[in-house]
Design a protein around this motif. Sequence first.
Motif, PDB file in Angstrom:
ATOM      1  N   LEU A 134     -15.929 -86.564  82.127  1.00 14.15           N
ATOM      2  CA  LEU A 134     -17.356 -86.379  82.332  1.00 14.15           C
ATOM      3  C   LEU A 134     -18.206 -86.726  81.115  1.00 14.15           C
ATOM      4  O   LEU A 134     -19.374 -87.087  81.265  1.00 14.15           O
ATOM      5  N   PHE A 135     -17.655 -86.619  79.907  1.00  9.42           N
ATOM      6  CA  PHE A 135     -18.448 -86.855  78.708  1.00  9.42           C
ATOM      7  C   PHE A 135     -18.247 -88.268  78.149  1.00  9.42           C
ATOM      8  O   PHE A 135     -18.638 -88.535  77.019  1.00  9.42           O
ATOM      9  N   ALA A 136     -17.629 -89.160  78.924  1.00  8.05           N
ATOM     10  CA  ALA A 136     -17.286 -90.500  78.421  1.00  8.05           C
ATOM     11  C   ALA A 136     -18.272 -91.572  78.859  1.00  8.05           C
ATOM     12  O   ALA A 136     -18.034 -92.754  78.618  1.00  8.05           O
ATOM     13  N   GLY A 137     -19.367 -91.204  79.519  1.00  7.46           N
ATOM     14  CA  GLY A 137     -20.322 -92.204  79.989  1.00  7.46           C
ATOM     15  C   GLY A 137     -19.731 -93.044  81.104  1.00  7.46           C
ATOM     16  O   GLY A 137     -19.102 -92.529  82.033  1.00  7.46           O
ATOM     17  N   GLY A 138     -19.920 -94.360  81.027  1.00  6.84           N
ATOM     18  CA  GLY A 138     -19.414 -95.253  82.070  1.00  6.84           C
ATOM     19  C   GLY A 138     -17.923 -95.488  81.993  1.00  6.84           C
ATOM     20  O   GLY A 138     -17.303 -95.864  82.987  1.00  6.84           O
ATOM     21  N   ARG A 139     -17.305 -95.270  80.826  1.00  2.00           N
ATOM     22  CA  ARG A 139     -15.856 -95.473  80.690  1.00  2.00           C
ATOM     23  C   ARG A 139     -15.124 -94.189  81.059  1.00  2.00           C
ATOM     24  O   ARG A 139     -14.345 -93.634  80.289  1.00  2.00           O
ATOM     25  N   SER A 140     -15.401 -93.722  82.247  1.00  2.00           N
ATOM     26  CA  SER A 140     -14.934 -92.401  82.656  1.00  2.00           C
ATOM     27  C   SER A 140     -13.459 -92.362  83.025  1.00  2.00           C
ATOM     28  O   SER A 140     -12.919 -91.298  83.310  1.00  2.00           O
ATOM     29  N   ASN A 266     -14.827 -84.698  53.949  1.00  2.00           N
ATOM     30  CA  ASN A 266     -16.274 -84.898  53.858  1.00  2.00           C
ATOM     31  C   ASN A 266     -16.688 -85.862  54.960  1.00  2.00           C
ATOM     32  O   ASN A 266     -16.742 -87.073  54.759  1.00  2.00           O
ATOM     33  N   PRO A 267     -16.941 -85.354  56.163  1.00  2.00           N
ATOM     34  CA  PRO A 267     -17.181 -86.233  57.324  1.00  2.00           C
ATOM     35  C   PRO A 267     -18.349 -87.175  57.120  1.00  2.00           C
ATOM     36  O   PRO A 267     -19.379 -86.812  56.555  1.00  2.00           O
ATOM     37  N   ARG A 268     -18.178 -88.401  57.593  1.00  2.00           N
ATOM     38  CA  ARG A 268     -19.287 -89.359  57.624  1.00  2.00           C
ATOM     39  C   ARG A 268     -20.196 -89.039  58.803  1.00  2.00           C
ATOM     40  O   ARG A 268     -19.883 -88.206  59.652  1.00  2.00           O
ATOM     41  N   GLU A 269     -21.303 -89.759  58.872  1.00  2.00           N
ATOM     42  CA  GLU A 269     -22.285 -89.512  59.926  1.00  2.00           C
ATOM     43  C   GLU A 269     -21.887 -90.126  61.265  1.00  2.00           C
ATOM     44  O   GLU A 269     -22.514 -89.856  62.288  1.00  2.00           O
ATOM     45  N   ASP A 270     -20.856 -90.977  61.266  1.00  2.00           N
ATOM     46  CA  ASP A 270     -20.496 -91.655  62.511  1.00  2.00           C
ATOM     47  C   ASP A 270     -19.733 -90.709  63.439  1.00  2.00           C
ATOM     48  O   ASP A 270     -19.401 -89.581  63.086  1.00  2.00           O
ATOM     49  N   ALA A 271     -19.505 -91.176  64.644  1.00  2.00           N
ATOM     50  CA  ALA A 271     -18.724 -90.423  65.630  1.00  2.00           C
ATOM     51  C   ALA A 271     -17.534 -91.278  66.018  1.00  2.00           C
ATOM     52  O   ALA A 271     -17.391 -91.708  67.160  1.00  2.00           O
ATOM     53  N   ASP A 272     -16.671 -91.525  65.053  1.00  2.00           N
ATOM     54  CA  ASP A 272     -15.535 -92.420  65.253  1.00  2.00           C
ATOM     55  C   ASP A 272     -14.573 -91.899  66.317  1.00  2.00           C
ATOM     56  O   ASP A 272     -13.817 -92.660  66.905  1.00  2.00           O
ATOM     57  N   TYR A 273     -14.632 -90.605  66.562  1.00  2.00           N
ATOM     58  CA  TYR A 273     -13.729 -89.983  67.535  1.00  2.00           C
ATOM     59  C   TYR A 273     -14.075 -90.363  68.972  1.00  2.00           C
ATOM     60  O   TYR A 273     -13.264 -90.192  69.889  1.00  2.00           O
ATOM     61  N   TYR A 274     -15.291 -90.875  69.205  1.00  2.00           N
ATOM     62  CA  TYR A 274     -15.768 -91.108  70.570  1.00  2.00           C
ATOM     63  C   TYR A 274     -15.271 -92.442  71.096  1.00  2.00           C
ATOM     64  O   TYR A 274     -15.476 -93.490  70.479  1.00  2.00           O
ATOM     65  N   ASP A 275     -14.613 -92.427  72.267  1.00  2.00           N
ATOM     66  CA  ASP A 275     -14.065 -93.638  72.869  1.00  2.00           C
ATOM     67  C   ASP A 275     -14.823 -94.083  74.119  1.00  2.00           C
ATOM     68  O   ASP A 275     -14.412 -95.033  74.786  1.00  2.00           O
ATOM     69  N   GLY A 276     -15.901 -93.392  74.450  1.00  2.00           N
ATOM     70  CA  GLY A 276     -16.680 -93.767  75.630  1.00  2.00           C
ATOM     71  C   GLY A 276     -17.714 -94.834  75.301  1.00  2.00           C
ATOM     72  O   GLY A 276     -17.658 -95.501  74.274  1.00  2.00           O
ATOM     73  N   TYR A 293     -28.195 -88.488  84.806  1.00  2.00           N
ATOM     74  CA  TYR A 293     -27.658 -87.190  84.398  1.00  2.00           C
ATOM     75  C   TYR A 293     -26.447 -87.385  83.495  1.00  2.00           C
ATOM     76  O   TYR A 293     -25.813 -88.436  83.484  1.00  2.00           O
ATOM     77  N   GLY A 294     -26.130 -86.328  82.755  1.00  2.00           N
ATOM     78  CA  GLY A 294     -24.913 -86.330  81.951  1.00  2.00           C
ATOM     79  C   GLY A 294     -25.182 -86.377  80.463  1.00  2.00           C
ATOM     80  O   GLY A 294     -26.238 -86.825  80.005  1.00  2.00           O
ATOM     81  N   ILE A 295     -24.228 -85.895  79.690  1.00  2.00           N
ATOM     82  CA  ILE A 295     -24.278 -85.862  78.233  1.00  2.00           C
ATOM     83  C   ILE A 295     -23.043 -86.567  77.704  1.00  2.00           C
ATOM     84  O   ILE A 295     -21.948 -86.423  78.262  1.00  2.00           O
ATOM     85  N   LEU A 296     -23.197 -87.334  76.635  1.00  2.00           N
ATOM     86  CA  LEU A 296     -22.075 -88.053  76.050  1.00  2.00           C
ATOM     87  C   LEU A 296     -21.428 -87.230  74.939  1.00  2.00           C
ATOM     88  O   LEU A 296     -22.080 -86.409  74.286  1.00  2.00           O
ATOM     89  N   ALA A 297     -20.143 -87.487  74.704  1.00  2.00           N
ATOM     90  CA  ALA A 297     -19.397 -86.710  73.716  1.00  2.00           C
ATOM     91  C   ALA A 297     -19.811 -87.019  72.283  1.00  2.00           C
ATOM     92  O   ALA A 297     -19.407 -86.300  71.364  1.00  2.00           O
ATOM     93  N   ASP A 298     -20.608 -88.074  72.063  1.00  2.00           N
ATOM     94  CA  ASP A 298     -21.084 -88.358  70.713  1.00  2.00           C
ATOM     95  C   ASP A 298     -22.460 -87.745  70.463  1.00  2.00           C
ATOM     96  O   ASP A 298     -23.127 -88.077  69.480  1.00  2.00           O
ATOM     97  N   ASN A 299     -22.881 -86.825  71.338  1.00  2.00           N
ATOM     98  CA  ASN A 299     -24.144 -86.125  71.154  1.00  2.00           C
ATOM     99  C   ASN A 299     -24.171 -85.464  69.769  1.00  2.00           C
ATOM    100  O   ASN A 299     -23.164 -84.925  69.313  1.00  2.00           O
ATOM    101  N   PRO A 300     -25.305 -85.504  69.070  1.00  2.00           N
ATOM    102  CA  PRO A 300     -25.367 -84.933  67.717  1.00  2.00           C
ATOM    103  C   PRO A 300     -24.910 -83.479  67.625  1.00  2.00           C
ATOM    104  O   PRO A 300     -24.319 -83.083  66.612  1.00  2.00           O
TER     105      PRO A 300
END
Length: 409
Positions: A134-140, A266-276, A293-300
């Motif tokens: 559900l949190f992967a956008g179109g690459r569900s 020391n985490p960077r600002e990117d969301a490298d963990y997100y694969d969607g 509708y929906g929220i992506l997993a790279d939401n701040p």
Amino acid sequence: MVTRVATYTNHTLLSDLALRNAARVTDLQNQASSGYKSRDYSGIADSTQRLLNLEGEYTRTEQYLRNTTQAKLRLQSMETAVDSMITIATQMKTLLIQASSALQGDDVNIRGQARQAMEQVANLLNTNLDGRYLFAGGRSEEPAVDLDKIYAPDNYISDADVTLTDATTLTSLGITSGQIQIVSTDVDGNSVTTTVNYNAATDDIGDLRDAINSVTTNGAIASMRGLGGEGDPRLNIENVGNGSITISESGVGNLLTVLGMEKIPNPREDADYYDGDQLILNARVDDQYEVSYGILADNPAFKKLIQGLGVAAGTEDEDALVVAIGFISDAIDNLPNVQGQIGLDISNIERFEARHEDFKVFAAQAISDIETVDVPLTLAELSQHETALQASFISISRAADLSLANYLR
């Protein structure tokens, strides 16, 4: 029986009435047994077009209701996941505050708790419903979060008490010439060892950073940024991917000691963990309306929570834990907004759902009124027509017996 000219008109009239009555009795019998006015459209010709229109709209309404139900179930699952994240974040903030206390710090396994919380958050962001993440956008079809990438890269960071800029010379810091060895290991366990030489007489921090970054095979990158993105810039040397990194001094150099390099995430600002991807889903809920509708997993808000947990999972340094508390506090402040957005989407969908439910009830009743009969009333009418039909047969029979002889008798 012989029909004469004198009786022909009466006989024809009675026969015609009887036949029509018999046909009506047959229709009523069929209606009473089936519950329908007719077996085909010709029997309700005056209402056929209206029935077809109602059936078409009823079918579309059912599809819209399936769409709203599907979208609402997804959103409710997402809302539950975010609610669980709020609970996790609140609990971890409490544990981090306890860990910073001299009286309770030894009783809290903060790194273990943070890693467990991180895995829980990753699993929540990989919530799957009916084969869709559900949190992967179109690459569900693929998980939204890569567990191998969710932790902050293995990182060495300089001491906060050492003031650094790219232009700071190594000589001014009291660093002597030497070399460092960087051993980088990727997530598959493959390691690379690289030696980086530095000249205290000519190099500054910028030169050192460029020297590390120019060696493309060492699996490490150097950057200048504060811990948690705040405070004065500090030298960071971190793994390119998400494996481990070890840095050691060789020769007579003292760079690591002077800079106070310590292994702290020391985490960077990117969301490298997100694969969607960035596609927001749409649901067609009416002829002229789609709901996004929906929220992506790279939401701040999710990113802040992951960054905070990543720091806490990788170190017990007090300054780093303060940064972790800051990240998690930001997540606690913003996650309710995410949950509120999901709730707003649900409310928007429910408005259309209620409208379609009302129309479905109306259309079903209208279709029923056109197609079906009231069986008790039909049976009562059938009884009347059967009585009339029997009377018609009796009348015809008696008319056939009329003759002059019978009349004179």
